[in-house]
Design an enzyme around this catalytic site. Structure first.
Site, short mmCIF file in Angstrom:
data_model
loop_
_atom_site.label_atom_id
_atom_site.label_comp_id
_atom_site.label_asym_id
_atom_site.label_seq_id
_atom_site.Cartn_x
_atom_site.Cartn_y
_atom_site.Cartn_z
N ALA A 278 22.62 38.76 45.21
CA ALA A 278 22.81 37.49 45.12
C ALA A 278 22.47 36.79 46.56
O ALA A 278 22.80 37.53 47.37
CB ALA A 278 24.08 37.27 44.67
N PHE B 151 16.35 43.52 43.07
CA PHE B 151 16.41 42.21 42.82
C PHE B 151 17.73 41.70 42.22
O PHE B 151 17.69 40.75 41.51
CB PHE B 151 15.13 41.68 42.14
N CYS C 203 4.18 31.92 46.35
CA CYS C 203 3.87 32.46 44.88
C CYS C 203 4.73 32.08 43.98
O CYS C 203 4.47 31.34 42.93
CB CYS C 203 3.54 33.85 45.15
#
Length: 447
Positions: free
Chosen positions: A263, A260, A271
């Site tokens: 960019a 994660f 969610c």
């Protein structure tokens, strides 16, 4: 006695959970109040695209040739009450209209409808993402309404499904969290999850508030990590640095990790945005809003990425108005391997550019139907090649594998201008530049 399981709500979470419980060997009865949804599932068809789910359903839905017959569907609450030992509540908790708080009406309605039919010992298990403190209130509802009295209990077992990997996440979870108030409830849930626990999935036993907080805390951490690298992209853009190299370098630190840290135009879906906003709202109600003020900035960074992608596109096209420009958009869903366009950054960017006068053509491998429903005025193409035909600029906005494997040379033959903006930092700049394209991405050097 082998446990019998019911699942209340057959949307994304419920349909997956019901099929997975049947796969684990249980007799399952799933309830929904929408007749069309039930009829679709009875044919072994999924309410949405999720890899592997349709095959799983067809393996277990009663009445389908060659199935185990372990999974059935109903609209009758009395049948659910009479059938189940463990009842999983898997209904939606959307964001309230015009507020940050979450709408608990579906959960409250499900528990209120089920409880009067609990005439024998049963465990009701909440899986929906709810504000902390909800389980306590729902436990009181069950105590007041269940004919069996104290033999009907509540437990909380948050879901951690990733769209595109939901089947794997249910059958082989990276952790199972249960908020319980009795040894009996813990024992029942250990029985339900015996197979994944035997395979090594950690089983974490907590109280109600902790179990409710785990999902929102995990999503908040994830959102923070994504927005952090997007903030770094802004700084790299201003300073002339390379955010991809920056992410690679800090990702080698095991305290930070590589996941994660790509960019791009930010997170979306049904969610993450909803959950962090509901978390802020609930913290405010509890008088702990100071603890989560950083989440407001996380949300703001995330939403800002969309506007920056629009401006990057304008700048790439020479800085003037979009009127009359042809823009190809690759991707409509909020993430790959899903047909979900809820709060999709890709569709949001496409829509903004379209509303400013450009002729926008979108292609997505699975999300076209849902995108058309949300934004019928955009143009839609049947393939990436058709979307790119005649385009002045190509925007890559959802990181589908299909897009990473495109042939830049073939696309270059049909594009009006070989200009690509990578909103997900997922394409190979060398390959695209080698095929004569000008490649640009937020926080990356232009050459």
């Amino acid at each position: 006695m082998s446990l019998k399981i019911t699942v209340i709500g057959t949307g994304y979470l419920g349909a997956t959970h019901a099929a997975a419980m049947a796969e684990l060997g249980f007799e399952v009865l799933a309830l929904d109040v929408v007749k069309e949804k039930i009829e679709k599932l009875e044919r072994g068809e999924t309410p949405m695209y999720e890899p592997g789910l349709q095959e799983l359903l067809r393996r277990h839905v009663a009445g389908i040739e060659g199935s185990t017959g372990r999974l059935r569907f109903t609209m009758d609450w009395a049948e659910v009450g009479a059938f189940g030992d463990v009842h999983f509540v898997c209904v939606n908790t959307p964001q309230k209209h015009g507020e940050y708080a979450c709408d608990m009406s579906y959960v409250e309605s499900a528990v209120g409808s089920l409880a009067p039919h609990l005439t024998r010992p049963a465990l009701v298990v909440g899986k929906s993402t709810v504000p902390v403190g909800s389980a306590e209130r729902l436990a009181r509802t069950i105590a007041e309404l269940a004919p069996v009295g104290a033999d009907a209990e509540l437990a909380w077992n948050p879901e951690f499904l990733r769209e595109g990997l939901a089947v794997q996440d249910t059958l082989h979870p990276d952790r199972i969290v249960v908020g319980v108030r009795s040894e009996r409830a813990e024992k029942l849930l250990r029985t339900v999850y015996a197979t994944p626990v035997a395979e090594g999935s950690p089983f974490v036993v907590t109280d109600f508030p902790t179990a409710e907080l785990v999902k929102t805390a995990a999503n908040s951490f994830l959102a923070t990590k994504i927005s952090f690298i997007n903030a770094m992209a802004e700084v790299c853009e201003a300073a002339g640095g390379d955010v991809a190299k920056l992410a690679e370098a800090i990702g080698h630190d095991e305290r930070i990790g590589k996941k994660f840290l790509r960019a791009g135009i930010g997170f979306g879906g049904g969610c993450l945005p909803k959950d962090i906003r509901a978390f802020m709202a609930r913290a405010g109600e509890l008088g702990a809003d100071q603890a989560l003020t950083f989440l407001r900035e996380i949300d703001s960074i995330n939403m800002r990425q969309r506007g920056q992608m629009v401006e990057l596109t304008r700048e790439a096209l020479g800085g003037g108005p979009f009127l009359g420009r042809r823009v190809a958009v690759l991707g409509a869903t909020f993430k790959p391997d899903s047909d979900d366009v809820r709060d999709s950054p890709a569709l949001n960017v496409a829509g903004q550019i379209h509303l400013q006068g450009a002729q926008v053509t979108v292609y997505d491998p699975k999300g076209m139907e849902n995108a058309r429903r949300v934004f019928p005025t955009l143009g839609y193409a049947d393939s990436a090649l058709e979307a790119v035909r005649g385009a002045d600029v190509v925007l890559h906005l959802t990181e589908w594998r299909e897009f990473r494997e495109l042939d830049p040379a073939a696309l270059g033959e049909v594009a009006a201008t070989r200009l690509v903006l990578d909103g997900r930092n997922a394409l190979d700049p060398v390959a695209w530049r080698g095929a004569g394209w000008t490649y640009r991405a937020m926080g990356r050097p232009t050459a």
